[in-house]
Write a protein that holds these residues in place. Sequence first.
Motif, PDB file in Angstrom:
ATOM      1  N   HIS A   9      -2.361 -48.109 -48.901  1.00 16.43           N
ATOM      2  CA  HIS A   9      -3.094 -49.318 -49.320  1.00 16.43           C
ATOM      3  C   HIS A   9      -4.458 -49.260 -48.640  1.00 16.43           C
ATOM      4  CE1 HIS A   9      -3.156 -53.699 -50.634  1.00 16.43           C
ATOM      5  NE2 HIS A   9      -4.233 -53.593 -49.870  1.00 16.43           N
ATOM      6  N   HIS A  11      -8.820 -49.735 -49.515  1.00 14.18           N
ATOM      7  CA  HIS A  11      -9.846 -50.147 -50.480  1.00 14.18           C
ATOM      8  C   HIS A  11     -11.025 -49.187 -50.410  1.00 14.18           C
ATOM      9  CE1 HIS A  11      -8.092 -54.232 -51.251  1.00 14.18           C
ATOM     10  NE2 HIS A  11      -7.591 -54.047 -50.048  1.00 14.18           N
ATOM     11  N   GLU A  88      -4.308 -54.184 -55.845  1.00 12.63           N
ATOM     12  CA  GLU A  88      -3.599 -55.184 -55.088  1.00 12.63           C
ATOM     13  C   GLU A  88      -3.369 -56.423 -55.937  1.00 12.63           C
ATOM     14  OE1 GLU A  88      -5.451 -55.835 -51.310  1.00 12.63           O
ATOM     15  OE2 GLU A  88      -4.059 -57.402 -50.741  1.00 12.63           O
ATOM     16  N   HIS A 150       2.847 -55.196 -48.834  1.00 10.63           N
ATOM     17  CA  HIS A 150       1.888 -54.647 -47.873  1.00 10.63           C
ATOM     18  C   HIS A 150       1.585 -55.705 -46.814  1.00 10.63           C
ATOM     19  CE1 HIS A 150      -2.481 -55.416 -47.413  1.00 10.63           C
ATOM     20  NE2 HIS A 150      -2.331 -56.233 -48.404  1.00 10.63           N
ATOM     21  N   ASP A 198      -5.268 -50.681 -45.080  1.00  6.91           N
ATOM     22  CA  ASP A 198      -5.938 -51.833 -45.685  1.00  6.91           C
ATOM     23  C   ASP A 198      -7.423 -51.802 -45.330  1.00  6.91           C
ATOM     24  OD1 ASP A 198      -6.137 -54.028 -47.341  1.00  6.91           O
ATOM     25  OD2 ASP A 198      -5.476 -55.481 -45.852  1.00  6.91           O
TER      26      ASP A 198
HETATM   27 MN    MN Z   1      -5.817 -55.187 -49.197  1.00 12.24          MN
END
Ligand code: MN
Length: 248
Positions: A9, A11, A88, A150, A198
């Motif tokens: 996970h 970005h 997400e 997550h 994340d």
């Molecule tokens: Mn996230």
Amino acid sequence: MSLSVVDFHCHLDLYENPALAARRAHELGAYILSVTTTPSAWAGTNALAQGYGRIRTSLGLHPQVAGSRIAELEIFDEFIHETRYVGEVGLDGSPSCQNSWAKQLLAFRHILKASASAGGRILTIHSRHATTAVLDELDLYPDAGIPILHWFTGTKSELMRAIGRGCWFSVGPAMLASAKGRAMASLMPSDRVLTETDGPFGKLDKQGLAPGEVFQAIHYLAKCWGVDCDTATRMMLQTLRRLTTSAL
Ligand code: MN
């Protein structure tokens, strides 16, 4: 040779220099799930992974923007057949997101339904202050695919419910910085846990985590599982393989 890590996970598109973030992730040899927060970001973010065999891109609509971007569900439906990964997505019950709750629910239900119709997807799910509501929705759409919660922030009984209904989990250094996060991670089944950053939102010592910067999480999970870090990393690579080769 060092082992590859899993960052399920991340970005990539929201780093200051997304192309550089993608290249660094590739050079590290990390297996990355590059998540998006809006359906309109999917095509560009997917292009970042071009030529990098270990980066997958997921199609998402983050609950914090679901209210203002609800019209993009149309774009979501356009791309759902191009990827096995969704996220997400999810629900956020924080006070600042209360006024969009109805639209969040509408969006999440649409996404779960579309994922089920498409034959099931691997879903990376946000559930801050909304774990019970997320689990209730997952119960309504059992064919949506494989849910991965997550950065779990729920209670122990919510965690037990999530485990019982077959959820997987991704945990990162930021989640494990809190005692509660560590307690929850120690209760997760070792064959259903992946690491995540994340990044760039996930931070450690106020620094945004780089793609694949999951060492502290592996270190902690290894301790929980009673193995060394290399063994924990190998276990996780097996878990990832089981996830990505599972019939959906
Ligand atoms: Mn996230």
